[in-house]
Scaffold this active site. Structure first.
Site, PDB file in Angstrom:
ATOM      1  CB  CYS A 195      -0.900  -0.019   1.230  1.00  0.00           C
ATOM      2  SG  CYS A 195      -1.889   1.465   1.461  1.00  0.00           S
TER       3      CYS A 195
ATOM      4  CB  CYS B  52       1.778   2.936   6.308  1.00  0.00           C
ATOM      5  SG  CYS B  52       0.240   3.327   7.155  1.00  0.00           S
TER       6      CYS B  52
ATOM      7  CD  GLN C 174      -4.736  19.820   9.326  1.00  0.00           C
ATOM      8  OE1 GLN C 174      -4.367  18.709   9.024  1.00  0.00           O
ATOM      9  NE2 GLN C 174      -4.015  20.907   9.094  1.00  0.00           N
TER      10      GLN C 174
ATOM     11  CE1 TYR D 285      -2.373  29.062  -0.915  1.00  0.00           C
ATOM     12  CE2 TYR D 285      -1.131  30.127   0.845  1.00  0.00           C
ATOM     13  CZ  TYR D 285      -1.303  29.839  -0.495  1.00  0.00           C
ATOM     14  OH  TYR D 285      -0.411  30.310  -1.413  1.00  0.00           O
TER      15      TYR D 285
ATOM     16  CD  GLU E  74      -9.373  27.169   0.649  1.00  0.00           C
ATOM     17  OE1 GLU E  74      -9.266  26.529  -0.417  1.00  0.00           O
ATOM     18  OE2 GLU E  74      -8.489  27.199   1.522  1.00  0.00           O
TER      19      GLU E  74
ATOM     20  CG  ASP F 129      -2.236  25.298   6.944  1.00  0.00           C
ATOM     21  OD1 ASP F 129      -1.310  24.597   6.487  1.00  0.00           O
ATOM     22  OD2 ASP F 129      -3.189  24.822   7.587  1.00  0.00           O
TER      23      ASP F 129
ATOM     24  CB  CYS G 286       1.531  19.464   5.002  1.00  0.00           C
ATOM     25  SG  CYS G 286       1.213  20.021   3.309  1.00  0.00           S
TER      26      CYS G 286
END
Length: 465
Positions: free
Chosen positions: A78, A81, A286, A315, A336, A391, A418
């Site tokens: 997968c 992960c 989130q 954002y 946004e 963000d 991120c």
């Protein structure tokens, strides 16, 4: 130099930002998926370049002390992960070092010139995701497939269980599988463009327990949808919203823009801290609200609000950070690009009795520069802000936005990222505009993956506080 299909033994000494182990054979660097630091591994060279190559793990000669048995039987196949075979303590060290190295090597931030806090880890790094998207298809025998895409492919690995998701996902998929089979509802075929069901989106409110099911379809309506609703209502505890998303495009984008509510509400609700949010199928929210609350508390701490500040939140999504900050500031402006998200943001302000937040639809890199130029032209005074929060998506900020932020000369910039590589690139620009990186906080919101959130406080050199 090594050649393709060579088999060598390497010691894994480091990890790439994509979660691959890094080892060397006679000075030649090899990236090896499914290995961790400390492994002694026999690997097969699959692809070579001038100074580095990629290899496949063939056999573990000596497993690393940091290696553990993956919980998920399809973890290696997968794409979700990447580091499940690392102990959680090792994962946290990897992510802390990743952020530090990217900021210093790519961003040019000198060691010792900023405060790097210890990473905020998760109390429970399993079953934390409040959202899941399952592709639907068929195997060569025409049998229905639901699961996840194999890494870097669109081949579906059959599974209804994800160790990062909520157990309600398995129940929902079972109901939809049974519904499709009994009513002969065909899954979507990417190659032919035929079939109906493309994806299944499931959300669950962590605090409220409310469940949303949205079926993405390649049609104007879902046949026998009343039977699906009846089955879901009778079997899914906490069900609050059932809808379809219409997506007839030949695209990798999962959701269509048209949402049809089949039952219940068009949204579910959940909390981050004391703020209640309404979340629609198209909303960005989130996926780990427990850790998100810790992240936003750090944003609030870095913003150093006294109640008198004007804040821009770029954002802003459905206003998650905006509303978190509004109770401690004079005025918050959120921007946004997704209209539905701004609708949600405005609704969220109302239901939380927040009246000092205003929201704009558009690209942040267009809205803020236009606001700056228009205000400057009208008043002859350079518009300013006390705090600007950004963000952005993984690609980071455009240079036009960064230069406008600098022109508005906020005392503080709080950058939420991120992707620490694009964060480092943008910090390099902002430091060139006269800002200094003061504080950095990594927050692990995505256990078992290479992804990590980072909050950075930058201050204008003229405002030393």
């Amino acid at each position: 130099m090594l050649e393709k299909n060579d088999i060598v033994t390497v010691i894994i000494e480091d990890m790439s930002m994509n979660g691959e182990g890094i080892g060397k054979s006679n000075g030649y660097t090899l990236f090896v998926k499914d290995t961790v630091v400390g492994d002694v591994a026999e690997v097969k060279v699959m692809k070579t370049k001038k100074t580095y190559g990629y290899a496949r793990l063939m056999k573990l000669v000596t497993p690393s002390a940091e290696r553990i048995q993956a919980k998920c039987p399809i973890a290696r196949q997968c794409g979700g992960c990447q580091i499940q075979e690392m102990s959680y303590e090792s994962q946290l060290r990897f992510k802390q070092n990743l952020v530090k190295n990217n900021l210093e090597r790519l961003g040019g931030i000198l060691p010792g010139t900023y405060e790097l806090y210890p990473i905020i880890g998760m109390e429970e790094p399993w079953h934390y995701r409040n959202k899941a998207q399952f592709p639907v298809g068929a195997n060569r025998e025409g049998e229905l497939l639901m699961g996840f895409y194999a890494g870097r492919t669109h081949s579906i690995i059959e599974t209804e269980k994800c160790f990062l998701g909520d157990s309600v996902n398995e129940c929902v998929l079972s109901v939809i599988r049974d519904f499709m089979t009994k009513n002969k509802i065909a899954p979507y075929n990417e190659e032919t463009g035929r079939g109906i069901v493309r994806h299944i989106l499931i959300r669950k409110g962590v605090r409220t327990g409310q469940v949303m099911v949205c079926v993405v379809i390649n049609a104007g309506k879902l046949p026998h949808s009343d039977k699906l609703v009846q089955a879901l209502v009778s079997q899914i505890a906490g069900l609050a919203s059932v809808s379809v998303s219409i997506n007839r495009e030949n695209t990798n984008v999962i959701m269509g823009n048209e949402i049809q509510v089949l039952w219940g509400s068009s949204y579910i609700e959940d909390y981050i801290g004391e703020i209640l949010y309404r979340i629609s199928p198209l909303s960005f929210f989130q996926v780990n609200p427990v850790q998100t609350e810790k992240l936003y508390q750090k944003v609030l701490e870095f913003a150093q609000l006294t109640g008198q500040e004007t804040v821009w939140d770029l954002y802003c999504g459905i206003g998650t950070i905006s509303l978190f900050l509004a109770r401690n500031s004079k005025r918050v402006y959120g921007v946004e690009i997704i209209p539905q998200a701004i609708d949600n943001a405005r609704e969220n302000a109302i239901i939380n009795n927040i009246s000092n937040a205003e929201f704009f639809v558009g690209k942040s890199e267009e809205v803020l520069p236009k606001f700056f130029k228009d205000e400057y032209r009208k008043t002859g005074v350079r518009p300013t802000a006390d705090v600007i929060v950004v963000d952005p998506p993984r690609k980071g900020c455009e240079e036009t936005l960064l230069s406008t932020i600098a022109e508005m000369a906020p005392k503080r910039i709080v950058y939420v990222s991120c992707d620490s590589a694009t964060l480092a690139r943008d910090l390099k620009s902002l430091t060139a505009y006269g800002y200094e990186v003061r504080k950095v906080q990594a927050v692990d919101q995505f256990g078992q993956t290479v992804h990590v959130e980072t909050v950075v406080l930058l201050a204008c050199k003229e405002h030393r506080q």
